[in-house]
Design a protein around this motif. Sequence first.
Motif, PDB file in Angstrom:
ATOM      1  N   ILE A 407       0.830  -1.218   0.000  1.00  0.00           N
ATOM      2  CA  ILE A 407       0.000   0.000   0.000  1.00  0.00           C
ATOM      3  C   ILE A 407       0.862   1.266   0.000  1.00  0.00           C
ATOM      4  N   GLY A 408       2.181   1.073  -0.043  1.00  0.00           N
ATOM      5  CA  GLY A 408       3.092   2.221  -0.113  1.00  0.00           C
ATOM      6  C   GLY A 408       3.201   2.962   1.207  1.00  0.00           C
ATOM      7  N   SER A 409       3.264   2.183   2.293  1.00  0.00           N
ATOM      8  CA  SER A 409       3.336   2.819   3.610  1.00  0.00           C
ATOM      9  C   SER A 409       4.634   2.439   4.319  1.00  0.00           C
ATOM     10  N   GLN A 410       5.017   3.245   5.287  1.00  0.00           N
ATOM     11  CA  GLN A 410       6.102   2.890   6.196  1.00  0.00           C
ATOM     12  C   GLN A 410       5.541   1.894   7.202  1.00  0.00           C
ATOM     13  N   ILE A 411       6.430   1.150   7.861  1.00  0.00           N
ATOM     14  CA  ILE A 411       5.979   0.294   8.968  1.00  0.00           C
ATOM     15  C   ILE A 411       6.886   0.554  10.164  1.00  0.00           C
ATOM     16  N   SER A 412       6.281   0.710  11.327  1.00  0.00           N
ATOM     17  CA  SER A 412       7.074   0.907  12.547  1.00  0.00           C
ATOM     18  C   SER A 412       6.250   0.430  13.733  1.00  0.00           C
ATOM     19  N   SER A 413       6.808   0.598  14.922  1.00  0.00           N
ATOM     20  CA  SER A 413       6.106   0.134  16.113  1.00  0.00           C
ATOM     21  C   SER A 413       6.008   1.250  17.138  1.00  0.00           C
ATOM     22  N   LEU A 414       4.829   1.374  17.739  1.00  0.00           N
ATOM     23  CA  LEU A 414       4.658   2.395  18.782  1.00  0.00           C
ATOM     24  C   LEU A 414       5.081   1.857  20.144  1.00  0.00           C
ATOM     25  N   SER A 415       5.241   0.533  20.237  1.00  0.00           N
ATOM     26  CA  SER A 415       5.526  -0.077  21.541  1.00  0.00           C
ATOM     27  C   SER A 415       7.003  -0.080  21.879  1.00  0.00           C
ATOM     28  N   ILE A 416       7.843   0.237  20.904  1.00  0.00           N
ATOM     29  CA  ILE A 416       9.276   0.200  21.205  1.00  0.00           C
ATOM     30  C   ILE A 416       9.859   1.600  21.048  1.00  0.00           C
ATOM     31  N   TYR A 417      11.025   1.807  21.579  1.00  0.00           N
ATOM     32  CA  TYR A 417      11.656   3.113  21.446  1.00  0.00           C
ATOM     33  C   TYR A 417      13.081   2.923  20.956  1.00  0.00           C
ATOM     34  N   LYS A 418      13.588   3.973  20.342  1.00  0.00           N
ATOM     35  CA  LYS A 418      14.961   3.916  19.810  1.00  0.00           C
ATOM     36  C   LYS A 418      15.928   3.935  20.974  1.00  0.00           C
ATOM     37  N   SER A 419      16.948   3.107  20.912  1.00  0.00           N
ATOM     38  CA  SER A 419      17.908   3.104  22.009  1.00  0.00           C
ATOM     39  C   SER A 419      19.310   2.931  21.442  1.00  0.00           C
ATOM     40  N   PHE A 420      20.297   3.408  22.191  1.00  0.00           N
ATOM     41  CA  PHE A 420      21.690   3.227  21.753  1.00  0.00           C
ATOM     42  C   PHE A 420      22.021   1.737  21.665  1.00  0.00           C
ATOM     43  N   VAL A 421      21.301   0.900  22.442  1.00  0.00           N
ATOM     44  CA  VAL A 421      21.606  -0.543  22.471  1.00  0.00           C
ATOM     45  C   VAL A 421      21.337  -1.178  21.104  1.00  0.00           C
ATOM     46  N   ASP A 422      20.391  -0.574  20.330  1.00  0.00           N
ATOM     47  CA  ASP A 422      20.092  -1.130  19.003  1.00  0.00           C
ATOM     48  C   ASP A 422      21.363  -1.206  18.148  1.00  0.00           C
ATOM     49  N   LEU A 705      33.707  -0.651  23.382  1.00  0.00           N
ATOM     50  CA  LEU A 705      32.346  -0.491  23.927  1.00  0.00           C
ATOM     51  C   LEU A 705      32.272   0.792  24.751  1.00  0.00           C
ATOM     52  N   LEU A 706      33.258   0.974  25.609  1.00  0.00           N
ATOM     53  CA  LEU A 706      33.263   2.160  26.468  1.00  0.00           C
ATOM     54  C   LEU A 706      33.333   3.440  25.623  1.00  0.00           C
ATOM     55  N   ASP A 707      34.192   3.396  24.605  1.00  0.00           N
ATOM     56  CA  ASP A 707      34.310   4.572  23.725  1.00  0.00           C
ATOM     57  C   ASP A 707      32.968   4.870  23.068  1.00  0.00           C
ATOM     58  N   PHE A 708      32.321   3.793  22.602  1.00  0.00           N
ATOM     59  CA  PHE A 708      31.016   3.980  21.944  1.00  0.00           C
ATOM     60  C   PHE A 708      30.015   4.600  22.920  1.00  0.00           C
ATOM     61  N   LEU A 709      30.014   4.085  24.149  1.00  0.00           N
ATOM     62  CA  LEU A 709      29.021   4.563  25.127  1.00  0.00           C
ATOM     63  C   LEU A 709      29.151   6.065  25.349  1.00  0.00           C
ATOM     64  N   TYR A 710      30.394   6.572  25.283  1.00  0.00           N
ATOM     65  CA  TYR A 710      30.568   8.004  25.532  1.00  0.00           C
ATOM     66  C   TYR A 710      30.268   8.867  24.309  1.00  0.00           C
ATOM     67  N   THR A 711      29.832   8.204  23.218  1.00  0.00           N
ATOM     68  CA  THR A 711      29.364   8.999  22.071  1.00  0.00           C
ATOM     69  C   THR A 711      27.843   9.122  22.087  1.00  0.00           C
ATOM     70  N   VAL A 712      27.194   8.370  23.006  1.00  0.00           N
ATOM     71  CA  VAL A 712      25.721   8.320  23.010  1.00  0.00           C
ATOM     72  C   VAL A 712      25.135   9.631  23.535  1.00  0.00           C
ATOM     73  N   GLU A 713      24.152  10.126  22.813  1.00  0.00           N
ATOM     74  CA  GLU A 713      23.481  11.369  23.243  1.00  0.00           C
ATOM     75  C   GLU A 713      21.977  11.145  23.297  1.00  0.00           C
ATOM     76  N   HIS A 714      21.264  12.058  23.870  1.00  0.00           N
ATOM     77  CA  HIS A 714      19.788  12.074  23.926  1.00  0.00           C
ATOM     78  C   HIS A 714      19.213  10.765  24.459  1.00  0.00           C
ATOM     79  N   MET A 715      19.509  10.477  25.689  1.00  0.00           N
ATOM     80  CA  MET A 715      18.943   9.253  26.261  1.00  0.00           C
ATOM     81  C   MET A 715      17.564   9.508  26.855  1.00  0.00           C
ATOM     82  N   GLN A 716      16.743   8.453  26.899  1.00  0.00           N
ATOM     83  CA  GLN A 716      15.416   8.560  27.513  1.00  0.00           C
ATOM     84  C   GLN A 716      15.601   8.423  29.022  1.00  0.00           C
ATOM     85  N   PHE A 717      14.991   9.317  29.762  1.00  0.00           N
ATOM     86  CA  PHE A 717      15.212   9.258  31.202  1.00  0.00           C
ATOM     87  C   PHE A 717      14.093   8.538  31.946  1.00  0.00           C
TER      88      PHE A 717
END
Length: 738
Positions: A407-422, A705-717
């Motif tokens: 149908i030419g639509s995007q698909i996503s989920s409202l139940s999940i949130y974006k996280s650095f862990v992805d 891993l540690l280096d990557f973690l210190y690049t993470v911004e905008h976390m959900q609180f």
Amino acid sequence: DNSGRRRPEPTGEFFKEEYGTVIAAISQKPEVAFVTKKANQIKGKKLPLTKWDTVLSDEETQFTGLAKIFAGGDFRRGPATAIEAIADGRKAAEAIDRFLNNQPMMDPIKLFNSKKEKRLVDVNPKEFEQYEEIPRFKMPELDPKVRASNFKEVETGFEEEDARAEADRCLECGCNVNESCDLRKYATEYKIDADMFVGDKNKHPIDDSHPFIRRDANKCINCGRCVRICAEVQGPGVLGYIFRGFTTYVAPEFGGSLSKTNCEICGKCIDVCPVGALLPKNVNAKLNPHISETTTQNCGLCGTGCNIEVSVQDNRVTIVKPAEGDTFNQRDLCFDGKFGWQIFEDEDRITHSFERENDHWLPIKDIDTAAKMIQEKLQKAKSKMVYISPTSSIEEALLIQHIAKKIGSQISSLSIYKSFVDRLTDTNLYTKTYDDLEHAECIVLIGKVSKVYKTIARRLQRNGAKLILITKEISDFNNFADELHNDDPIVKTLEKILQYNIELVKEEMDDIDDIEHNVDPLKLDLPEKTVFMYNRDLISEESIWNIWAISSLVCNFEEGSGILPTSKFNNFRGFQKLGINAGEPANYNFVLFYGELPCEEQKKRIKNSNFIVSVNTHIDDADSSHLLLPKASYLELESTSIADDGRTSKFKNPKNSTIHNKLLKIFKKAGLLTVQEAKISFWNKKAQMFLAKKEKIRNLSNQELLDFLYTVEHMQFDAPKQASIQKKRITKLKKMAK
Ligand code: SF4
Ligand code: SF4
Ligand code: SF4
């Protein structure tokens, strides 16, 4: 007579009436003329008969002693009940089977059977006092005047509702575990004769007050398994021994109801009980000891993916229990898995479509109407969006992805949130399994994790692992912790632990000074073989960040060392692999919600959408859709998902449900699927291919891993806000027990 059976008695009264013809049709006498005929004798012998013309056959095998003739029921007993005739038939069938297999007709093993009393009339009515007394429903009959002029059935039969009500009066008083009771098994093996053990008997009240657990202390053998599992593994310790000596029995404090205790309704006591003293109950149906079809599959109510055995009678699930054998969850299930599935059998479960008319839902019974509505709305819609819940299986997700594309639509989920862990899921750090837990020397549970994980951790603690809890939850389980940290908010505790570990490695690492936190260090002795567990849906992303940072300083990510993230959703890992990401609610001309229920805040942001189709299991007040289609649950669709630790969960449609077939037909009729695509097997094959795809694993060192973690911004609180019809209903169901 004395057994309670109706029996004609002479009244001494006589009267005379004239009849044209009298037909004796009360089936009280066998027709035996043919067996006495010489031509029907076998090798000169005739069938042995009594003076009442009933057959003389063996009570146990029903064998007549003549050739291969077995006879039972009214022909052996004379007029008796249907149930006795059925019992004879069963005995005969078993004897015939042994006879045809050249075995002794009489089973050498006599099953031990226990009865409350030998005769029904001697059973103490107190045994049934927990049941409401409902009088027998009177069978409707033809008016005598009408009867006089025809041969129609006099008894006209019950209406369906009355028949159901009448059947519901059955007490199902047989023991529900008669085939699995250990006491019966051993009593049979050791040829116990109950008559040899005469003397006093205890009479305990049967506790039926709890909606999910029935306690009958009269069947209890005082083995104490339930007492121990509740106190030593689950935590609440609500069962114990009451009185001493002969009158001892097992019950909650003061012999009261389980509903008045801290019972967590995990059902473990039921699963360890070797007899029928603790039994599961079903809020939708009375359970019975009759034969069930059983299917072993996974539970689909969270990411743990426990192994379960599903019992089904007449296409309805009756009992769910932990699967037998060597499973990671052993005898453990949580309330949801053990009893919560009952929401899929309740009377609100939808099995066809509904259309909204103002504040009402109007049923749509035919496929064409629903399909036409979808087709018409799609034709007019310029903007379209598809949201799917990670409670959906791989098969469902592939199907909905396909429809979104069509149908030419995007698909996503409202139940999940974006996280650095992805961004870590394709690395060697994200591959911890339940087996890793077995090798861990220390398990750290952070926040709320599934009750089954807690029990596994407790079991491993009893085998020597250290158990650390960092939680704000108040629970009896906390008493088991070797270390409990529940004073500060979770994130604060984690920051302090991180600070301590930073100080430990300060001298070895050059740039570590930059990452110090302004908090007092908290010393926690964490061995290298430590596994951290958290539920990504129930704690803040900031806490999750701290856990990963601590692990980078403590773990080597080899066997028994690292992080096992968990989720509320049975297929969260599957969604990660499928690449279905977090979506934002917004207004569109056409929206499809598959298994999703937007929370209040999300609802406000979609309220101006022109047409919303929702696919779900129940009608919910919070559902603002225009068209509602039925969705299959994990008990109603053959499909798969990926559990928290990467294993494939399998669902096998034990109910033989056709709900998903109907949905596929609607989509096909709406022009969204071809004939092939409208078959479940098509999506099963696609899912198998998808699951077989190997993912490339990226190797990441602790420093990286540690280096990557210190690049993470905008976390959900905050932990994300999510709504789910199933969770809402299961919570409501659980409240029934209090
Ligand atoms: S259901 Fe669980 S918590 Fe309740 S009494 Fe049984 S073991 Fe204890
Ligand atoms: S497990 Fe069953 S038989 Fe054993 S003490 Fe508990 S209720 Fe009684
Ligand atoms: S922990 Fe999850 S998978 Fe296991 S029984 Fe409970 S809901 Fe089902």
